[in-house]
Design a protein around this motif. Structure first.
Motif, PDB file in Angstrom:
ATOM      1  N   THR A  91      -7.294   3.299  -5.561  1.00 58.52           N
ATOM      2  CA  THR A  91      -6.611   3.613  -4.325  1.00 58.52           C
ATOM      3  C   THR A  91      -5.125   3.368  -4.523  1.00 58.52           C
ATOM      4  N   ALA A  92      -4.338   3.738  -3.523  1.00 58.11           N
ATOM      5  CA  ALA A  92      -2.918   3.515  -3.598  1.00 58.11           C
ATOM      6  C   ALA A  92      -2.654   2.043  -3.877  1.00 58.11           C
TER       7      ALA A  92
ATOM      8  N   GLN B 176      -7.909   2.066   5.251  1.00 53.55           N
ATOM      9  CA  GLN B 176      -7.397   3.077   4.328  1.00 53.55           C
ATOM     10  C   GLN B 176      -8.359   4.260   4.284  1.00 53.55           C
TER      11      GLN B 176
ATOM     12  N   GLU C  74     -17.960   6.409   1.366  1.00 55.83           N
ATOM     13  CA  GLU C  74     -17.463   7.336   0.348  1.00 55.83           C
ATOM     14  C   GLU C  74     -18.393   8.542   0.314  1.00 55.83           C
TER      15      GLU C  74
ATOM     16  N   ARG D 147     -17.040   0.751   4.950  1.00 53.64           N
ATOM     17  CA  ARG D 147     -16.834   1.426   3.673  1.00 53.64           C
ATOM     18  C   ARG D 147     -17.714   2.681   3.610  1.00 53.64           C
TER      19      ARG D 147
ATOM     20  N   ARG E 245     -10.749   6.415 -10.246  1.00 61.02           N
ATOM     21  CA  ARG E 245      -9.400   6.481  -9.739  1.00 61.02           C
ATOM     22  C   ARG E 245      -9.246   5.404  -8.681  1.00 61.02           C
TER      23      ARG E 245
ATOM     24  N   GLN F   9     -19.479   3.004 -10.392  1.00 57.82           N
ATOM     25  CA  GLN F   9     -19.829   2.261  -9.189  1.00 57.82           C
ATOM     26  C   GLN F   9     -19.115   0.923  -9.142  1.00 57.82           C
TER      27      GLN F   9
ATOM     28  N   ARG G 120     -12.514  -1.472  -6.362  1.00 51.38           N
ATOM     29  CA  ARG G 120     -11.305  -0.725  -6.047  1.00 51.38           C
ATOM     30  C   ARG G 120     -10.427  -1.421  -5.009  1.00 51.38           C
ATOM     31  N   SER G 121     -11.055  -1.839  -3.914  1.00 51.17           N
ATOM     32  CA  SER G 121     -10.245  -2.345  -2.821  1.00 51.17           C
ATOM     33  C   SER G 121      -9.518  -3.624  -3.209  1.00 51.17           C
TER      34      SER G 121
ATOM     35  N   GLU H 269      -8.849   8.180   2.584  1.00 46.15           N
ATOM     36  CA  GLU H 269      -8.413   9.216   1.653  1.00 46.15           C
ATOM     37  C   GLU H 269      -9.217  10.480   1.908  1.00 46.15           C
TER      38      GLU H 269
ATOM     39  N   ARG I 190      -2.549   5.765  -9.134  1.00 47.05           N
ATOM     40  CA  ARG I 190      -3.167   7.079  -9.149  1.00 47.05           C
ATOM     41  C   ARG I 190      -4.438   7.042  -9.995  1.00 47.05           C
TER      42      ARG I 190
ATOM     43  N   ARG J 282      -4.192   3.846   7.439  1.00 45.28           N
ATOM     44  CA  ARG J 282      -3.285   4.666   6.636  1.00 45.28           C
ATOM     45  C   ARG J 282      -4.115   5.808   6.081  1.00 45.28           C
TER      46      ARG J 282
ATOM     47  N   ARG K  87     -15.555   1.436  -8.318  1.00 40.26           N
ATOM     48  CA  ARG K  87     -15.360   1.665  -6.893  1.00 40.26           C
ATOM     49  C   ARG K  87     -15.510   0.380  -6.102  1.00 40.26           C
ATOM     50  N   ARG K  88     -16.469  -0.451  -6.520  1.00 38.08           N
ATOM     51  CA  ARG K  88     -16.670  -1.700  -5.808  1.00 38.08           C
ATOM     52  C   ARG K  88     -15.441  -2.584  -5.927  1.00 38.08           C
TER      53      ARG K  88
ATOM     54  N   ASP L 143       0.830  -1.216   0.000  1.00 39.20           N
ATOM     55  CA  ASP L 143       0.000   0.000   0.000  1.00 39.20           C
ATOM     56  C   ASP L 143       0.857   1.256   0.000  1.00 39.20           C
TER      57      ASP L 143
END
Lengths: 229, 309
Positions: free
Chosen positions: A119-120, B287, B210, B208, A117, A82, A88-89, B289, A123, B250, A85-86, A7
């Motif tokens: 997550t770490a 995490q 957002e 979660r 976008r 969506q 994303r993790s 942000e 970018r 983090r 984003r779902r 991460d």
């Protein structure tokens, strides 16, 4: 190697860690060969991204954008925000392992459109019909390229919407115009900030995000389709 | 009068003026209400019945149509040309008025079985729902949305108006283009978006969250779960977080024209303008942000009551 370390590697690379976190990563890297390899790969991606100047999108890309704007994107054309984003993790966790493939795909990978976008450590993620075709970048220049593509889609959307403005319900038009002023102001401010600090990955991401918000708003208005005829 | 026919068949009922009717429903049927304007209040009870009270003009009638899967409620001026779509994730209210009469304002008070799924839509309507256990979907072009004591997935979207949610358990998807979003005492995943308006999330227990605004402040007070993901982004406004003292996360922050302040013991650089800055609380299992382009960021300590955990 654990998720908690991977991460932090991108932020480490971009010098975005607190001093304490940076020291911790340094200590870990001294002991972990796998993380050193990932760091090396990330550095390669960053270097490539900084040099990558992009290329004109193919006709198929614009068709896909147009299709998405109309709201009739089929599964596999463009992944919804969506959905991104779902994913994303869990998405970023596969990135280190897929970096080599990503680089190859990126080199040949025209026809991508940023829809979200990650997550770490990424970018941005460019999502295409093939979910494994990910392009990661920390490059502000790359973000601007993406923003340009949003800009074209936005212009197309605005033209289509307001050309048929007389068919829109007055309430819809009123709400839309008020909120477009808000978003346009945000875009202008983000653009100005980026001009002042063109090397900022955050500002590039933020600019892109504001463009995405505007496109989403226009799309929502279009799909509302309120008519009073 | 209600004609209740076998599954799949249509049943229609019309009342001459102000409506007050109660009829039986079966498990699995959802309530679908669409209206042009007026208030829609929905409560629950333990009976397998739906009661509909509606205030409307004497020219208006309420048409109730039942199928095996749905109880559909419309004003009679909502004729066959008056389509209303509520499908999909996006703001997709669609309609046209080709009827002979102008659409009417109707105020509804409806009582439904606890577990009945609800699909509510209106163009100029305030919606208030209390005690729903089934899935709740609300789409309003202009109007306030209030949801109290729900236990189940909630999706609420309004073009212009506030969205207020209290004492709920279940994933929440909340959106307003112009208005504030306020969530108090909620458990479950939360997605909240506002173009122009604040987002307040208080006493939240979620893995979660957002929250995103363009012109509005964001406040989050809640737990940070291990492996959780939390994102708070605004263009013009502050972002204030209140986290448990033992939070493990983090945290990445970024601002263009703002400052970072925190109650936690971390070294904050003098200048973070235009770049991301990351730090870790505890072992960093979650995490977070945070981005506030033109606003300050604060990460404070929340000391919840025992029952909040």
């Amino acid at each position: 190697m654990s998720d908690s370390w991977t991460d932090r590697l991108s932020a480490y690379l971009d010098d975005e860690l607190s001093l304490a976190d940076r020291r911790a990563v340094d200590e870990h890297l001294a002991q972990c060969e796998e993380c050193r390899a990932v760091l090396s790969q990330l550095a390669g991606v960053r270097d490539w991204a900084e040099e990558y100047e992009g290329e004109p999108p193919r006709e198929a890309v614009w068709n896909a954008i147009s299709s998405a704007v109309r709201g009739d994107a089929r599964h596999g054309d463009i992944v919804s925000l969506q959905e991104v984003r779902r994913r994303r993790s869990r998405m970023w966790r596969v990135i280190p392992a897929a970096l080599a493939a990503t680089l190859v795909l990126a080199a040949v990978g025209a026809g991508s459109w940023t829809v979200g976008r990650a997550t770490a450590p990424t970018r941005e993620i460019l999502v295409t019909a093939n979910p494994m075709r990910l392009i990661t970048t920390t490059s502000p220049g790359r973000s601007l390229l993406v923003a340009e593509r949003y800009g074209a889609a936005i212009a197309q959307m605005e033209q289509a919407l307001f050309a048929n403005g007389d068919q829109l319900d007055t309430a819809t038009v009123r709400i839309l115009r008020q909120k477009l002023i808000v978003i346009d102001r945000a875009i202008a401010e983000a653009r100005q900030a980026l001009a002042d600090d063109p090397g900022s990955a955050y500002l590039a991401d933020h600019f892109t995000n504001m463009m995405r918000r505007k496109l989403a708003l226009l799309r929502n208005a279009a799909s509302a389709g309120v008519t009073s005829s | 009068m209600l004609l209740h026919i076998a599954a799949g068949a249509l049943v229609a009922m019309s009342a001459p003026q102000d409506t007050d009717t109660t009829f039986a429903v079966t498990p699995g049927q959802r309530l679908n209400v669409a209206t042009f304007g007026g208030e829609i209040l929905i409560r629950t009870w333990e009976l397998d019945q739906v009661r509909i009270e509606a205030d409307h003009s004497s020219r208006e009638q309420i048409v109730i149509t039942q199928t095996a899967s749905e109880v559909r409620v419309r004003p009679s001026s909502w004729n066959s040309d008056f389509e209303f779509s509520m499908e999909g994730e996006e703001f997709d209210v669609s309609m046209n008025f080709r009827g002979a009469r102008a659409p009417a304002m109707v105020d509804y008070e409806i009582i439904v079985p606890e577990g009945m799924a609800l699909e509510i839509g209106g163009l100029f309507s305030d919606v208030e729902i209390e005690g729903a256990v089934g899935e709740v979907t609300i789409r309003v072009l202009e109007g306030e949305v209030d949801i109290l004591g729900a236990r189940g997935p909630v999706s609420a979207r309004t073009g212009e108006g506030d969205v207020t949610v209290e004492d709920v358990v279940g994933p929440l998807r909340l959106s307003t283009i112009g208005g504030e979003i306020s969530v108090t005492n909620a458990t479950g995943e939360i997605t909240a978006e506002s173009t122009e308006g604040d987002i307040d999330l208080e006493e939240i227990r979620s893995s979660r969250v957002e929250a995103e605004s363009v012109d509005g402040e964001i406040w989050y007070q809640g737990t940070i779960e291990a492996q959780g993901f939390y994102r708070f982004v605004t263009h013009d406004g502050d972002v204030d977080l209140e986290l448990p003292a033992n939070a493990s996360a983090r945290i990445s922050v970024a601002t263009w024209d703002g400052d970072l302040s925190t109650d936690f013991d971390i070294e904050v650089p003098d200048e973070i303008r235009g770049r991301r800055f990351s730090f870790t609380l505890g072992s960093g299992s979650a995490q977070i942000e945070i981005e506030a382009f033109d606003g300050d960021i604060s990460v404070g300590v929340w000391e919840p009551d025992e029952e909040d955990y």
